[in-house]
Design a protein around this motif. Structure first.
Motif, PDB file in Angstrom:
ATOM      1  N   ALA A 238      67.818 -23.841  18.796  1.00  0.00           N
ATOM      2  CA  ALA A 238      66.879 -23.495  17.731  1.00  0.00           C
ATOM      3  C   ALA A 238      67.667 -22.998  16.526  1.00  0.00           C
ATOM      4  O   ALA A 238      68.818 -22.573  16.643  1.00  0.00           O
ATOM      5  CB  ALA A 238      65.889 -22.434  18.198  1.00  0.00           C
ATOM      6  N   THR A 239      67.038 -23.077  15.365  1.00  0.00           N
ATOM      7  CA  THR A 239      67.653 -22.608  14.119  1.00  0.00           C
ATOM      8  C   THR A 239      67.058 -21.255  13.745  1.00  0.00           C
ATOM      9  O   THR A 239      65.833 -21.115  13.648  1.00  0.00           O
ATOM     10  CB  THR A 239      67.419 -23.613  12.986  1.00  0.00           C
ATOM     11  OG1 THR A 239      67.985 -24.876  13.353  1.00  0.00           O
ATOM     12  CG2 THR A 239      68.076 -23.128  11.694  1.00  0.00           C
ATOM     13  N   ILE A 240      67.934 -20.277  13.552  1.00  0.00           N
ATOM     14  CA  ILE A 240      67.512 -18.924  13.186  1.00  0.00           C
ATOM     15  C   ILE A 240      67.771 -18.715  11.699  1.00  0.00           C
ATOM     16  O   ILE A 240      68.870 -18.984  11.209  1.00  0.00           O
ATOM     17  CB  ILE A 240      68.278 -17.868  14.003  1.00  0.00           C
ATOM     18  CG1 ILE A 240      68.151 -18.166  15.504  1.00  0.00           C
ATOM     19  CG2 ILE A 240      67.770 -16.466  13.692  1.00  0.00           C
ATOM     20  CD1 ILE A 240      66.742 -18.146  16.026  1.00  0.00           C
ATOM     21  N   MET A 241      66.760 -18.221  10.991  1.00  0.00           N
ATOM     22  CA  MET A 241      66.863 -17.967   9.554  1.00  0.00           C
ATOM     23  C   MET A 241      66.539 -16.500   9.288  1.00  0.00           C
ATOM     24  O   MET A 241      65.368 -16.115   9.203  1.00  0.00           O
ATOM     25  CB  MET A 241      65.902 -18.888   8.793  1.00  0.00           C
ATOM     26  CG  MET A 241      66.281 -20.362   8.899  1.00  0.00           C
ATOM     27  SD  MET A 241      64.926 -21.492   8.501  1.00  0.00           S
ATOM     28  CE  MET A 241      63.945 -21.399  10.004  1.00  0.00           C
ATOM     29  N   PRO A 242      67.568 -15.640   9.198  1.00  0.00           N
ATOM     30  CA  PRO A 242      67.320 -14.218   8.911  1.00  0.00           C
ATOM     31  C   PRO A 242      66.696 -14.036   7.537  1.00  0.00           C
ATOM     32  O   PRO A 242      66.910 -14.840   6.620  1.00  0.00           O
ATOM     33  CB  PRO A 242      68.719 -13.595   8.981  1.00  0.00           C
ATOM     34  CG  PRO A 242      69.555 -14.585   9.715  1.00  0.00           C
ATOM     35  CD  PRO A 242      68.990 -15.923   9.393  1.00  0.00           C
ATOM     36  N   GLU A 243      65.928 -12.954   7.398  1.00  0.00           N
ATOM     37  CA  GLU A 243      65.303 -12.672   6.114  1.00  0.00           C
ATOM     38  C   GLU A 243      66.359 -12.236   5.098  1.00  0.00           C
ATOM     39  O   GLU A 243      67.471 -11.849   5.448  1.00  0.00           O
ATOM     40  CB  GLU A 243      64.228 -11.593   6.273  1.00  0.00           C
ATOM     41  CG  GLU A 243      64.757 -10.217   6.645  1.00  0.00           C
ATOM     42  CD  GLU A 243      63.669  -9.180   6.789  1.00  0.00           C
ATOM     43  OE1 GLU A 243      62.492  -9.537   6.636  1.00  0.00           O
ATOM     44  OE2 GLU A 243      63.996  -8.009   7.049  1.00  0.00           O
ATOM     45  N   GLN A 244      65.998 -12.310   3.840  1.00  0.00           N
ATOM     46  CA  GLN A 244      66.902 -11.894   2.765  1.00  0.00           C
ATOM     47  C   GLN A 244      67.113 -10.372   2.814  1.00  0.00           C
ATOM     48  O   GLN A 244      66.243  -9.651   3.278  1.00  0.00           O
ATOM     49  CB  GLN A 244      66.312 -12.328   1.411  1.00  0.00           C
ATOM     50  CG  GLN A 244      66.200 -13.824   1.256  1.00  0.00           C
ATOM     51  CD  GLN A 244      67.548 -14.527   1.328  1.00  0.00           C
ATOM     52  OE1 GLN A 244      68.588 -13.945   0.988  1.00  0.00           O
ATOM     53  NE2 GLN A 244      67.533 -15.775   1.786  1.00  0.00           N
ATOM     54  N   PRO A 245      68.257  -9.889   2.415  1.00  0.00           N
ATOM     55  CA  PRO A 245      69.315 -10.624   1.702  1.00  0.00           C
ATOM     56  C   PRO A 245      70.341 -11.303   2.596  1.00  0.00           C
ATOM     57  O   PRO A 245      71.345 -11.803   2.095  1.00  0.00           O
ATOM     58  CB  PRO A 245      69.980  -9.523   0.884  1.00  0.00           C
ATOM     59  CG  PRO A 245      69.882  -8.319   1.772  1.00  0.00           C
ATOM     60  CD  PRO A 245      68.547  -8.441   2.466  1.00  0.00           C
ATOM     61  N   ILE A 246      70.142 -11.318   3.921  1.00  0.00           N
ATOM     62  CA  ILE A 246      71.125 -11.926   4.812  1.00  0.00           C
ATOM     63  C   ILE A 246      71.066 -13.447   4.671  1.00  0.00           C
ATOM     64  O   ILE A 246      72.030 -14.094   4.280  1.00  0.00           O
ATOM     65  CB  ILE A 246      70.888 -11.497   6.265  1.00  0.00           C
ATOM     66  CG1 ILE A 246      70.900  -9.962   6.368  1.00  0.00           C
ATOM     67  CG2 ILE A 246      71.956 -12.093   7.168  1.00  0.00           C
ATOM     68  CD1 ILE A 246      72.167  -9.315   5.878  1.00  0.00           C
ATOM     69  N   ARG A 280      79.260 -10.749  11.462  1.00  0.00           N
ATOM     70  CA  ARG A 280      78.733 -10.873  10.099  1.00  0.00           C
ATOM     71  C   ARG A 280      77.239 -10.609  10.062  1.00  0.00           C
ATOM     72  O   ARG A 280      76.713 -10.115   9.065  1.00  0.00           O
ATOM     73  CB  ARG A 280      79.036 -12.271   9.556  1.00  0.00           C
ATOM     74  CG  ARG A 280      78.667 -12.471   8.094  1.00  0.00           C
ATOM     75  CD  ARG A 280      79.305 -13.736   7.558  1.00  0.00           C
ATOM     76  NE  ARG A 280      78.905 -14.899   8.316  1.00  0.00           N
ATOM     77  CZ  ARG A 280      77.825 -15.636   8.029  1.00  0.00           C
ATOM     78  NH1 ARG A 280      77.067 -15.303   6.999  1.00  0.00           N
ATOM     79  NH2 ARG A 280      77.520 -16.694   8.746  1.00  0.00           N
ATOM     80  N   LEU A 281      76.548 -10.927  11.153  1.00  0.00           N
ATOM     81  CA  LEU A 281      75.101 -10.741  11.192  1.00  0.00           C
ATOM     82  C   LEU A 281      74.775  -9.341  11.711  1.00  0.00           C
ATOM     83  O   LEU A 281      75.311  -8.909  12.736  1.00  0.00           O
ATOM     84  CB  LEU A 281      74.445 -11.786  12.097  1.00  0.00           C
ATOM     85  CG  LEU A 281      74.482 -13.230  11.591  1.00  0.00           C
ATOM     86  CD1 LEU A 281      73.901 -14.164  12.636  1.00  0.00           C
ATOM     87  CD2 LEU A 281      73.719 -13.366  10.286  1.00  0.00           C
ATOM     88  N   PRO A 282      73.894  -8.617  11.049  1.00  0.00           N
ATOM     89  CA  PRO A 282      73.458  -7.315  11.557  1.00  0.00           C
ATOM     90  C   PRO A 282      72.345  -7.489  12.581  1.00  0.00           C
ATOM     91  O   PRO A 282      71.779  -8.578  12.750  1.00  0.00           O
ATOM     92  CB  PRO A 282      72.932  -6.618  10.292  1.00  0.00           C
ATOM     93  CG  PRO A 282      72.404  -7.747   9.462  1.00  0.00           C
ATOM     94  CD  PRO A 282      73.294  -8.921   9.730  1.00  0.00           C
ATOM     95  N   ALA A 283      72.027  -6.412  13.277  1.00  0.00           N
ATOM     96  CA  ALA A 283      70.907  -6.411  14.216  1.00  0.00           C
ATOM     97  C   ALA A 283      69.771  -5.571  13.632  1.00  0.00           C
ATOM     98  O   ALA A 283      69.962  -4.809  12.686  1.00  0.00           O
ATOM     99  CB  ALA A 283      71.345  -5.850  15.564  1.00  0.00           C
ATOM    100  N   GLY A 284      68.580  -5.750  14.217  1.00  0.00           N
ATOM    101  CA  GLY A 284      67.423  -5.027  13.734  1.00  0.00           C
ATOM    102  C   GLY A 284      66.835  -5.632  12.478  1.00  0.00           C
ATOM    103  O   GLY A 284      66.230  -4.915  11.673  1.00  0.00           O
ATOM    104  N   ILE A 285      66.987  -6.941  12.297  1.00  0.00           N
ATOM    105  CA  ILE A 285      66.474  -7.621  11.110  1.00  0.00           C
ATOM    106  C   ILE A 285      65.491  -8.708  11.533  1.00  0.00           C
ATOM    107  O   ILE A 285      65.659  -9.352  12.568  1.00  0.00           O
ATOM    108  CB  ILE A 285      67.640  -8.231  10.287  1.00  0.00           C
ATOM    109  CG1 ILE A 285      67.112  -8.830   8.983  1.00  0.00           C
ATOM    110  CG2 ILE A 285      68.390  -9.278  11.092  1.00  0.00           C
ATOM    111  CD1 ILE A 285      68.209  -9.270   8.045  1.00  0.00           C
TER     112      ILE A 285
END
Length: 292
Positions: A238-246, A280-285
């Protein structure tokens, strides 16, 4: 005049009713056409629509200790990156350190066993000489029996000393393990989320020292409508798209598909695993997920 006006009013009312009926018929026809159109049955497009999700740490550890004691040192701060087995804190360990030193002296002292071994070897040679002399009557049978008894007693004493040496080694290992419990190490590689205690505080079974989050891999939690059950399986991409600003697009692998549904919301849970080697990716987003 009044008689002529009444029929005219009735005709106008009748025309209004007819127009209303025609308008209602047109509206019903439009609804039927919309219901029968391909857009009304575009379930595959709806089923492939992105869903809301949440990116979380794969592990959240409330770090404690197997023993109680006074904290002497905290080596990390909130936000620090830690590696697996890195020292996070230490408890006061003066008594345990002294116990290790005492046990090591006992374990390394082999003089008593060496003395018992030399005595046993001496008595063994003495017995062999008397066995050679017994044929010429130079030694009495009672003297030979006595030395044989001494050899057996010396052998038993040597075995006892060797056992004590092994026990001393085990005692040393036990004390080293007790001392090691006073040093708290990170069980994961990740980031320090919280430091809950300070040096000088007493740590008991009700308190945790720090909270650590494992950031690689990350877990992505999503609730999927029950209508899509069976379309998502373990191993799917699956493709994950974090919310902005990430932002960005990242591939994740389905790791868990729940078999127990949530009847209240009409959904079931899906967990995906998202690699995050560079952290590079944070958690809790929040994020959206598009299943392929």
């Amino acid at each position: 005049m009044a008689g002529a006006t009444a029929p005219h009013g009735r005709k106008a009312l009748l025309a209004l009713v007819v127009w209303a009926v025609l308008l209602l018929a047109v509206l019903l026809l439009a609804v039927l056409l919309l219901a029968a159109s391909p857009l009304a049955f575009a379930q595959p497009a709806n089923q492939a629509a992105p869903l809301g999700c949440l990116i979380q740490p794969s592990l959240l550890v409330r770090l404690g200790t197997p023993v109680e004691g006074m904290l002497s040192e905290i080596t990390v701060r909130r936000g620090d990156l830690v590696e697996r087995n890195q020292v996070v804190a230490r408890l006061m360990s003066d008594v345990e350190t002294a116990s290790v030193a005492l046990a090591r002296e006992r374990a390394e002292n082999s003089f008593s066993a060496a003395a018992r071994r030399h005595r046993h070897e001496f008595l063994q040679r003495r017995m062999e000489r008397q066995e050679r002399l017994i044929a010429s009557n130079a030694v009495s049978p009672s003297a030979l029996d006595e030395v044989r008894t001494e050899v057996r007693m010396a052998a038993a004493e040597l075995l006892q000393e060797e056992l004590q040496d092994r026990l001393n080694q085990l005692e040393l290992a036990r004390n080293v393990a007790l001392l090691d419990q006073r040093t708290i190490r990170s069980p994961v590689s990740g980031v320090v989320v919280e430091v809950a205690m300070s040096p000088g505080e007493f740590r008991d079974s009700q308190k945790h020292i720090a909270v650590l989050a494992q950031m690689n891999p990350l877990h992505v939690e999503v609730f999927v409508p029950i209508a899509r059950y069976g379309q998502i399986e373990v191993g799917h991409i699956a493709t994950i798209m974090p919310e902005q600003p990430i932002g960005g697009r990242h591939e994740a692998v389905v790791q868990v598909v729940d078999r127990v549904f949530d009847a209240a919301s009409g959904t079931f849970g899906v967990r995906l695993q998202l690699h995050n080697a560079d952290l590079r990716l944070p958690a809790g987003i929040r994020c959206t997920v598009q299943f392929k």
